[in-house]
Design an enzyme around this catalytic site. Structure first.
Site, short mmCIF file in Angstrom:
data_model
loop_
_atom_site.label_atom_id
_atom_site.label_comp_id
_atom_site.label_asym_id
_atom_site.label_seq_id
_atom_site.Cartn_x
_atom_site.Cartn_y
_atom_site.Cartn_z
N THR A 25 5.03 -9.37 -6.01
CA THR A 25 3.98 -10.21 -6.58
C THR A 25 4.61 -11.22 -7.52
O THR A 25 5.37 -10.85 -8.41
CB THR A 25 2.98 -9.30 -7.33
OG1 THR A 25 2.30 -8.51 -6.35
CG2 THR A 25 1.98 -10.09 -8.14
N HIS A 174 -0.53 -1.60 1.72
CA HIS A 174 0.05 -1.18 0.44
C HIS A 174 -0.63 0.12 0.01
O HIS A 174 -1.69 0.11 -0.61
CB HIS A 174 -0.15 -2.28 -0.60
CG HIS A 174 0.68 -2.11 -1.84
ND1 HIS A 174 1.40 -0.97 -2.11
CD2 HIS A 174 0.90 -2.95 -2.89
CE1 HIS A 174 2.04 -1.12 -3.27
NE2 HIS A 174 1.74 -2.30 -3.76
N ASN A 177 2.06 2.62 -5.45
CA ASN A 177 2.02 2.00 -6.78
C ASN A 177 0.65 1.93 -7.46
O ASN A 177 0.39 1.03 -8.27
CB ASN A 177 2.63 0.58 -6.73
CG ASN A 177 4.07 0.60 -6.24
OD1 ASN A 177 4.65 1.68 -6.09
ND2 ASN A 177 4.64 -0.56 -5.96
N TYR A 179 -2.50 1.31 -6.34
CA TYR A 179 -3.58 0.42 -5.92
C TYR A 179 -4.59 1.18 -5.05
O TYR A 179 -4.50 2.39 -4.90
CB TYR A 179 -2.99 -0.83 -5.24
CG TYR A 179 -2.09 -1.54 -6.23
CD1 TYR A 179 -2.64 -2.17 -7.35
CD2 TYR A 179 -0.71 -1.49 -6.13
CE1 TYR A 179 -1.83 -2.76 -8.32
CE2 TYR A 179 0.11 -2.07 -7.09
CZ TYR A 179 -0.46 -2.71 -8.18
OH TYR A 179 0.33 -3.27 -9.15
N ASN A 234 0.92 2.72 -12.76
CA ASN A 234 -0.52 2.50 -12.84
C ASN A 234 -1.30 3.80 -13.01
O ASN A 234 -2.32 4.04 -12.34
CB ASN A 234 -1.02 1.72 -11.61
CG ASN A 234 -0.72 0.24 -11.71
OD1 ASN A 234 -0.76 -0.33 -12.80
ND2 ASN A 234 -0.41 -0.40 -10.59
#
Ligand SMILES: Cc1cc2nc3c(=O)[nH]c(=O)nc-3n(C[C@H](O)[C@H](O)[C@H](O)COP(=O)(O)O)c2cc1C
Length: 358
Positions: A25, A174, A177, A179, A234
């Protein structure tokens, strides 16, 4: 001749080498639109055999961060087309990472009308950057209804088609991580009491339905998945059943004949290491290609390939800072150091201006 720099194939695709650019990103997509600056950045790095794009949202609801791209509107598809053309002109293949941020979001980053969704109404600890008001706590998400789940699965399928319309060779879901997909997998963020929560077979259901929809849209050879077993980013703490649950995922994804699984190991960034046994389980249980990533230099990339631990090796920060990483690794030249202060800032500084060898 190194294995890393020898040709290989990934399903139907010929790759000029086994070096993969990790998804990163970079927050240069003003208005969530891919642009010529991004096309230049990716083309500069197309010495890698495969480029995986930065996380790209399949939905307005998935745009949790400032200035990340989407792939749900025609203007976004048109923007991505110039990126894919530039990468293909240099001989690399390109998969688009589909990233729905779910609860890792702030309303100030989302377009009007978009909603912050997650399996359950549990906010993630931590803060996120907004252009308007600096750092803000992650928002409280809305628990997804059955209708939200069906809509979101449809958005992933459409985004996969859109990525191909834009000229990408495939997509990477994805699932890492912290999300949306991982929010369903992990028990801390999934407190549902319906068929999408509870035991791992049910916490994995949304992920596998997204996989099935993406495969129906574009075919197995064009769908890969990124996962972060033992990842804690996260607000995703470790828990005892982790290894067994990810083994279940490896088996399910193998049965679905996905093109690849891409494992994250962020121990080089201070995260807990991924046990070798977990990586070995993915290697033995998953029949498609395995990509390993995290903290690789040339020597370790080569030795893991020679040892048969992976088919491809993905590299993040080194290729961010060294567009000509392949040449530098081949010749043993010194590397530029990545500048963390410009990882996520708009504009060309720290993005397209890293020097190449003269
Ligand atoms: C600036 C930056 C942005 C990143 N963005 C993403 C992303 O969008 N999707 C993702 O799966 N991983 C992302 N990552 C993680 C990288 O893909 C990679 O796993 C990590 O940098 C470790 O690899 P490295 O040691 O080769 O840098 C990001 C990493 C960095 C440094």
């Amino acid at each position: 001749m190194s294995l890393l720099f020898s040709q290989t194939s990934l399903g139907p695709f010929n790759l000029s080498n086994r070096l993969v650019m990790s998804p990163m990103t970079r927050n240069r997509a003003i208005g969530n639109l891919p642009n010529p600056l991004m096309a230049q950045y990716y083309a500069q790095r197309a010495g890698a055999g495969l480029i995986i794009t930065e996380g790209t949202s399949p939905s307005p609801n998935g745009l949790g961060y400032a200035r990340i791209p989407g792939v749900f509107s025609q203007a976004q598809v048109d923007g991505w087309r110039q990126v894919a053309e530039g990468v293909h002109a240099q001989g690399a293949k390109m998969f688009m990472q589909l990233m729905h941020c779910g609860r890792i979001a702030h309303p100030l980053n989302l377009p009007a009308g978009a909603r912050i969704l997650a399996p359950s109404a549990v906010a993630a600890a931590g803060e996120m950057f907004t252009d308007a008001q600096g750092m803000q706590p992650n928002a409280m998400p809305q628990a997804m209804t059955d209708a939200d789940i069906a809509t979101t699965i449809g958005e992933y399928a459409k985004a996969a088609k859109n990525a191909l319309d834009a000229g990408c060779d495939g997509i990477e879901l994805h699932g890492a991580n912290g999300y949306l997909l991982e929010q369903f997998i992990r028990p801390i963020s999934n407190l549902r009491t319906d068929g999408y929560g509870g035991p791992i077979e049910q916490r994995a259901r949304f992920v596998l339905e997204v996989v099935d929809a993406a495969v129906r849209a574009v075919g197995t050879s064009r769908v890969g998945m990124r996962l972060s077993p033992f990842g804690v980013f996260n607000d995703m703490p470790l828990y005892p059943a982790m290894e067994a649950e990810y083994t279940y995922l490896a088996e399910q994804l193998s049965a679905r004949r996905l093109a690849y699984i891409h494992l994250v190991d962020h121990s080089s960034m201070g995260a807990p290491p991924v046990p070798d046994s977990m990586k070995a389980t993915f290697r033995s249980q998953f029949k498609g290609a395995l990509i390993l990533s995290g903290g690789y230099d040339f020597k370790r990339a080569e030795s893991d390939l020679v040892a048969g631990k992976a088919d491809l090796i993905a590299v993040g920060r080194p290729i961010l800072a060294n567009p000509d990483l392949k040449t530098r690794w081949e010749t043993g030249a010194a590397l530029n150091a990545p500048d963390m202060t410009t990882f996520y800032t708009p504009g060309p500084k720290g993005y397209t201006d890293y020097p190449t060898l003269g």
